[in-house]
Write an enzyme that holds these catalytic residues in place. Structure first.
Site, PDB file in Angstrom:
ATOM      1  N   SER A 255       0.842  -1.203   0.000  1.00 39.23           N
ATOM      2  CA  SER A 255       0.000   0.000   0.000  1.00 39.23           C
ATOM      3  C   SER A 255       0.869   1.241   0.000  1.00 39.23           C
ATOM      4  O   SER A 255       1.747   1.391   0.862  1.00 39.23           O
ATOM      5  CB  SER A 255      -0.908   0.023   1.230  1.00 39.23           C
ATOM      6  OG  SER A 255      -1.528   1.278   1.377  1.00 39.23           O
TER       7      SER A 255
ATOM      8  N   TYR B 182      -3.277  -1.719  10.020  1.00 35.47           N
ATOM      9  CA  TYR B 182      -3.141  -1.735   8.564  1.00 35.47           C
ATOM     10  C   TYR B 182      -1.808  -1.104   8.146  1.00 35.47           C
ATOM     11  O   TYR B 182      -1.046  -1.663   7.352  1.00 35.47           O
ATOM     12  CB  TYR B 182      -4.303  -0.978   7.936  1.00 35.47           C
ATOM     13  CG  TYR B 182      -4.217  -0.770   6.448  1.00 35.47           C
ATOM     14  CD1 TYR B 182      -4.788  -1.677   5.571  1.00 35.47           C
ATOM     15  CD2 TYR B 182      -3.582   0.359   5.916  1.00 35.47           C
ATOM     16  CE1 TYR B 182      -4.725  -1.482   4.192  1.00 35.47           C
ATOM     17  CE2 TYR B 182      -3.510   0.557   4.552  1.00 35.47           C
ATOM     18  CZ  TYR B 182      -4.085  -0.359   3.690  1.00 35.47           C
ATOM     19  OH  TYR B 182      -4.006  -0.155   2.329  1.00 35.47           O
TER      20      TYR B 182
END
Length: 285
Positions: free
Chosen positions: A150, A174
Site C-alpha cells: 500500500s 493496517y
C-alpha cells in the site's frame, strides 16, 4: 503465445475487488486459478467483506474465459487451513507457479475497537506470511510471489491527524502491516534468489473498489465536511497524486501483477512497484 500459458496461480481475496480483477486478467493471459476468500465478515471491520456469491461470480467469470478454476473459502489467518485447501487444489490442477498474496482489510475508523488492530495486522501481514508459507513448498524454479502492499502505508498517510489521516486502531494495524511487507519481500527475495523464485510487492494508491468507498475513508479525506459524499472525497483522493485522478482502476494493478507473474519479469525480484498515479514521488519516496 499467452503470457501465463501453463501456469497455475493462487490468489487470496479473490472474490471481488483487486483479487477478482487479478484472477480475470491472469486467466485471460492463460493461467489456471486457485481463488481463495474468507467469504464472511470480521467483526472489528466496519464494512462488509466479500460473500460466497461473490466468489462464485469470480468462478463463473474465469470459466467463461475457458480456464480452470478452483474456489474455496479460506481465512488467511489460519495457516493450517490454507495448507489443506491449497494442497488439495494444487493436486487437482497439477502444480503451482504463482502466489498472489492479495487478501486484506482496512478496519478504518475512529470507532473501531482495539481488536481492529489485531485483525488488520493479522490479515494484512500474517495473512501474507501464511499464504507464502503454504504455497512455497509447491513452487518450482522460475516461480513468482507477488504481495499487495500500500502506498498509503509507505507514504505515512495512515493514522495522521493533519487532515489526511485515517484514524483508529484498525488503521494503525493496517499501516504497520503494509509497511512491514516492504522489508519482508526484500528479505524473502534474497533468500529465494538461489532457487530462482522471484518475490516482489505491488503498492497501489487508492483503488476504485468496495474497500475504498466507505464513510470512514471519505471522512478522513474530507474532514472539513460533516457527511462527505463520494464526489466530495474524490477531491481529497486526487490531492495525494501527481497525476490528477482520484483513484486507479483494479485493472491497473492487475496489469502489473500479470507482468510480475510472467517470464517477462524473470530477472525482476525484491522490487517495490508503485502503481500510484505519482503518489510516491509527490510524497518524496
Amino acid at each position: 503465445m499467452s503470457r501465463l500459458e501453463g501456469k497455475v496461480a493462487v490468489i487470496t481475496g479473490a472474490a471481488r475487488g483487486q483479487g477478482r480483477s487479478h484472477a480475470l486478467h491472469m486467466a485471460a493471459a492463460g493461467a489456471d486459478i486457485i481463488a481463495l476468500d474468507i467469504c464472511s465478515d470480521i467483526a472489528s471491520n466496519p464494512s462488509p467483506l466479500a460473500t460466497e456469491a461473490d466468489l462464485d461470480a469470480t468462478r463463473g467469470l474465469v470459466e467463461d474465459q475457458g480456464r480452470r478454476i478452483i474456489v474455496a473459502e479460506a481465512d488467511v489467518r489460519d495457516r493450517a487451513q490454507l495448507r489443506d485447501v491449497l494442497g488439495s487444489a494444487v493436486a487437482e490442477l497439477g502444480g503451482l507457479d504463482v502466489i498472489v498474496a492479495n487478501a486484506g482489510i482496512s478496519a478504518f475508523g475512529p470507532t473501531v475497537p482495539v481488536q481492529g488492530f489485531v485483525d488488520a495486522f493479522d490479515v494484512d501481514f500474517l495473512g501474507v506470511v501464511n499464504t507464502v508459507s503454504a504455497g512455497l513448498p509447491y513452487l518450482p524454479e522460475g516461480s513468482s510471489i507477488i504481495v499487495t502492499g500500500s502506498i498509503a502505508a509507505l507514504a505515512s498517510q495512515v493514522n495522521r491527524s493533519d487532515g489526511l489521516g485515517l484514524q483508529g486502531p484498525g488503521a494503525v494495524g493496517y499501516g504497520l502491516a503494509k509497511s512491514m511487507l516492504r522489508d519482508y519481500t526484500k528479505s524473502l527475495a534474497l533468500v529465494l534468489g538461489e532457487q530462482r523464485i522471484r518475490v516482489n510487492a505491488v503498492h497501489p494508491t487508492n483503488v476504485d473498489t468496495d474497500m475504498l468507498h466507505i464513510d470512514a475513508i471519505y471522512r478522513a479525506f474530507r474532514p472539513d465536511l460533516k457527511n462527505p459524499t463520494r464526489v466530495d472525497a474524490e477531491v481529497g483522493f486526487a490531492f495525494i497524486h501527481a497525476i490528477p485522478v482520484p483513484y486507479v482502476d483494479p485493472s491497473d494493478i492487475s496489469h502489473a501483477v500479470v507482468y510480475l507473474a510472467s517470464d517477462e519479469s524473470r530477472y525482476v525480484t525484491g522490487q517495490q512497484l508503485f502503481v500510484d498515479a505519482g503518489a510516491a514521488v509527490k510524497a518524496g519516496l
